[in-house]
Design a protein around this motif. Sequence first.
Motif, mmCIF file in Angstrom:
data_model
loop_
_atom_site.group_PDB
_atom_site.id
_atom_site.type_symbol
_atom_site.label_atom_id
_atom_site.label_comp_id
_atom_site.label_asym_id
_atom_site.label_seq_id
_atom_site.Cartn_x
_atom_site.Cartn_y
_atom_site.Cartn_z
ATOM 1 N N MET A 71 63.055 -110.159 -37.099
ATOM 2 C CA MET A 71 62.366 -109.477 -36.804
ATOM 3 C C MET A 71 62.606 -107.534 -36.292
ATOM 4 O O MET A 71 61.576 -107.180 -36.985
ATOM 5 C CB MET A 71 61.979 -109.854 -34.946
ATOM 6 C CG MET A 71 61.011 -111.040 -34.720
ATOM 7 S SD MET A 71 59.738 -111.251 -33.668
ATOM 8 C CE MET A 71 61.003 -111.301 -32.674
ATOM 9 N N PHE A 72 63.405 -107.322 -35.254
ATOM 10 C CA PHE A 72 63.878 -105.707 -35.509
ATOM 11 C C PHE A 72 64.309 -105.700 -36.917
ATOM 12 O O PHE A 72 63.871 -104.427 -36.893
ATOM 13 C CB PHE A 72 64.730 -106.250 -34.390
ATOM 14 C CG PHE A 72 64.408 -106.198 -32.817
ATOM 15 C CD1 PHE A 72 63.262 -105.047 -32.938
ATOM 16 C CD2 PHE A 72 64.720 -107.102 -32.369
ATOM 17 C CE1 PHE A 72 62.491 -105.485 -31.511
ATOM 18 C CE2 PHE A 72 64.034 -107.442 -30.587
ATOM 19 C CZ PHE A 72 63.249 -106.054 -30.120
ATOM 20 N N LEU A 73 64.772 -106.765 -37.470
ATOM 21 C CA LEU A 73 65.357 -105.866 -39.187
ATOM 22 C C LEU A 73 63.946 -105.625 -39.324
ATOM 23 O O LEU A 73 64.021 -104.788 -40.894
ATOM 24 C CB LEU A 73 66.471 -106.623 -39.840
ATOM 25 C CG LEU A 73 67.837 -106.792 -38.833
ATOM 26 C CD1 LEU A 73 68.115 -108.554 -40.465
ATOM 27 C CD2 LEU A 73 68.308 -105.703 -39.166
ATOM 28 N N ALA A 74 62.966 -106.328 -39.443
ATOM 29 C CA ALA A 74 62.057 -106.398 -40.759
ATOM 30 C C ALA A 74 60.930 -105.042 -39.877
ATOM 31 O O ALA A 74 60.033 -104.090 -40.981
ATOM 32 C CB ALA A 74 60.862 -107.799 -40.481
ATOM 33 N N PHE A 75 61.006 -105.080 -38.401
ATOM 34 C CA PHE A 75 60.748 -103.767 -38.551
ATOM 35 C C PHE A 75 61.448 -102.270 -38.567
ATOM 36 O O PHE A 75 60.850 -101.090 -38.975
ATOM 37 C CB PHE A 75 60.133 -103.302 -36.622
ATOM 38 C CG PHE A 75 59.822 -104.066 -36.443
ATOM 39 C CD1 PHE A 75 58.598 -104.035 -36.860
ATOM 40 C CD2 PHE A 75 59.594 -105.107 -35.212
ATOM 41 C CE1 PHE A 75 57.504 -104.795 -35.680
ATOM 42 C CE2 PHE A 75 58.699 -106.101 -34.316
ATOM 43 C CZ PHE A 75 57.747 -105.670 -34.667
ATOM 44 N N ALA A 76 62.668 -102.573 -38.937
ATOM 45 C CA ALA A 76 63.269 -101.183 -39.025
ATOM 46 C C ALA A 76 63.420 -101.502 -41.049
ATOM 47 O O ALA A 76 63.380 -99.943 -41.422
ATOM 48 C CB ALA A 76 65.263 -101.349 -39.574
#
Length: 894
Positions: free
Chosen positions: A366-371
């Motif tokens: 999820m956080f990589l998608a936000f990045a």
Amino acid sequence: MHLIKYILFSIVVLFSAHVQSTEYVFNGIEKGINLHDKGLVLASKDDMRFPDSFESVQAWANSLEPQTERALFSGRYWLVTEIVNTSMYEELVLYPYNTVLSNIETRIYSKSSVERYYTGGMVQNEFAFHYGNTVKLNPNEKYYIVTLFESDFFYTPIKLELVPVPDFKKQVVIDNLIMILCFSVGIVLGLYNLLIYIGSKDLTHLYYAIFAATMVFAWSHFFHISDQLFGFYSPHLHWLGFTLSPISNALFYNCLLKLKETHPNLSSASIWVGVVAAIGTPFSILFPGFGFLWATLSTGVALCLGLYIGVLRILEGFKPARYFILAYVCMAVPNMIGNFTNLGLLPPIAVNLYLLGLIGVALDAMFLAFAVADKVRLTSEENIELNKNLEAKVLKRTYELEQLASELRDASEAKSRFLANMSHEIRTPMTSIIGYADGIILGDIKPHERNHAITVILQNSRHVLGLINDILDMSKIEANRLEVELIEANLFQSIAHVESLLGKQIRDKGLEFELNYQFPLPDYVVIDPTRLRQILLNLTSNALKFTSVGKISIEVSCQGDRLHICVKDTGIGMTSEEQKELFSAFYQADSSTTRKYGGTGLGLNISKSLAQKLDGDIEVESEVGSGTSFTLSLSLFTTERTTWVNSFDEIHHSNDISQQLAEEVESKDLKGEVLLAEDHSDNCRLITRILERMGLNVTAVENGQLAVQAVLDNEFDLILMDIQMPVMDGEQAFNFIQATGCTAPVIALTANTMSHEVERYIKLGFTDHLAKPIDRTRFAQKISHYLNITVDEELSLPDAEFKQLKMQYIDGLHEQLVQLQNQLKYKDYEGLGKSIHALKGTSAMFDCHEIYQTVTQIDQLLKQENFLDVERALNRLFELIAQVIKESDCDQAV
């Protein structure tokens, strides 16, 4: 951010529900306690079977040795637990968790019966995505639970609990919900980014999709997804995804964090870590136990490197790295805890580490998608900013192109004017040169007029030469190849040279000429005297061209560390607009100036460039009708010989001393030490005698090894190096000589004269090349150039001496003839090539020209491997050699 907080809160609630419990007791053991740690862990013997009855369990267990270490790669062991059900539940689940095993077989012994249960990776399990068996334990009854753990791999410390059926079913639902949510996050985000990549072709999205696929594939085998959904399970695929995740992750964050552009070394390091991890994939598939260690090590290194890179990019102000760090922390913390626990560095805990690791990976996704989204946002903002400035940039570029086009048109017009002017400038003196030359040849010019005609031809030829020199200098300036040579020179002699060349022409035109020195002035300075004279001749010639009445003067002075030379005239002068373009190439005030005064428009441009090369400049002051003043300003560098002169008498005294020193130098017998490396004795003797007639000391050696030794033993001013020599050839010897630190010029002396061969020698580092047979005039020029001596270009030996050397050479042809015939007989073309090459280098030097022409032809045929024609040419060579030998014998007999 609110969405992130909500998701995290939901996961925490679900996980809290997973670890909460109802109080119940089994033989005084509370729920959450690992039965594996409370029972007896016993090593298994070969073909050891379960005990037969309740009464035999104790004796059976006493017959086995305790197992103190967990088998990592393969094995089997027993767990014996004595238990009394003091809880309110009869139906319970015997739940082995936090592990992946092939087979777990359990037997529960009571006084009245023995029950069997099976679970594990290779068994159809009772509960979806979970190990465990439903067992029935009567209240207050004593039982023995004997469990056999058998597998080719033991990754983690095994935990075994007894859980009431209602609690376990609730736990299964929660676990499966968390698992489905985590896998859904990875699959959905991976597919979403794959679709974005198809549309945008941004590799960041493709590598994200690949990384998500590897992680989903990796974790799915630990939760038996393929087994439950497709009926396929293989423990050999446990670590495939994990060993491939470092390379897929490195490719992803290289694009995300723009690592290759900002930190190429770290980019390469991350890729290599991924590659090394992937190399272990085949071994991890074959040996799952090895795969556990390899994946633990490689993912740990990859995680640490990724965290370091993320922190570095945050400190550099790259905003998407914020989410990248959060993602890595979420993935690193649970997985590193699990790794340390598996390796025994942390004590076992009751939490399901696999489920905790899966949650961390989902948060990571999820956080990589936000990045990625943040990077897309930044890129979009940059594109908007670029679009805002695009129109201004287009206008600016258009203006620059228009300016360039205007400059090109001006340059084209200037070149056209220059060519027209050059045509006039060259044709005018060439008319006189050709006219007078034809007159002399045809007899139109009388004998007493020839000297005048020759003088006219000489003057006009020098004029054409000056034009050509100007054009060549201009070409060198444009190519930045114009060079200056700073040496010690007499200032007064350089300036006097200008007076001697132009003083008479100025006075013949009816003008006054003055040379004024403002003392004190240095006599010797460090400068390029040739370029200084060229500048002063250009400035003075320019003054002479545009001055019809009055005078021309040269004033020399020093102010501090600057030397000033001012050329003044009383000519037509210039306007301020004309002065601005004065030093431009091909510039003339107007076409009438060209027609009236001539010139190329290059002299002042070249002079200014030369002045700047000499750490100086030229300034101009002029007024229309009142004349012009050009001031050459140069940096002043003196030497140990410099004397400051205060009067004209001291100038003449200084010149007398210089003349005396020059005469002393010329009177000295200049000698030079020369090393000659030549394997052919006749060549060696001849070249040695030629060098000795130049007054040089010669050391002759016959191979490259002796040449290297000679350089180590003595110092030489020049080295002549044959290329093809025995023991050590010329190229090898040259490399060794360079390694010794020898700075003497080394000239390649060889019969290889093709342009590509000569070019190769120069690229290897040879100072120059001399062809064999030697051209004595060319040979003398090269030797005198590199030794800085004056030698007579006519270096012919006395007839008697040369005849004696030639007789010795011809005597040696007997042996060479036999050698050539044997080489032809046995088809030794390699040896034949060397012999022909040697003969090519000697025959012409001893006036055996027919032999030289024939061996030159044979040398070419050998290089072309035309062996049929080689044999025919060799027969002709044999006849010529025999003829030369016969003539020599006849001469000796006479």
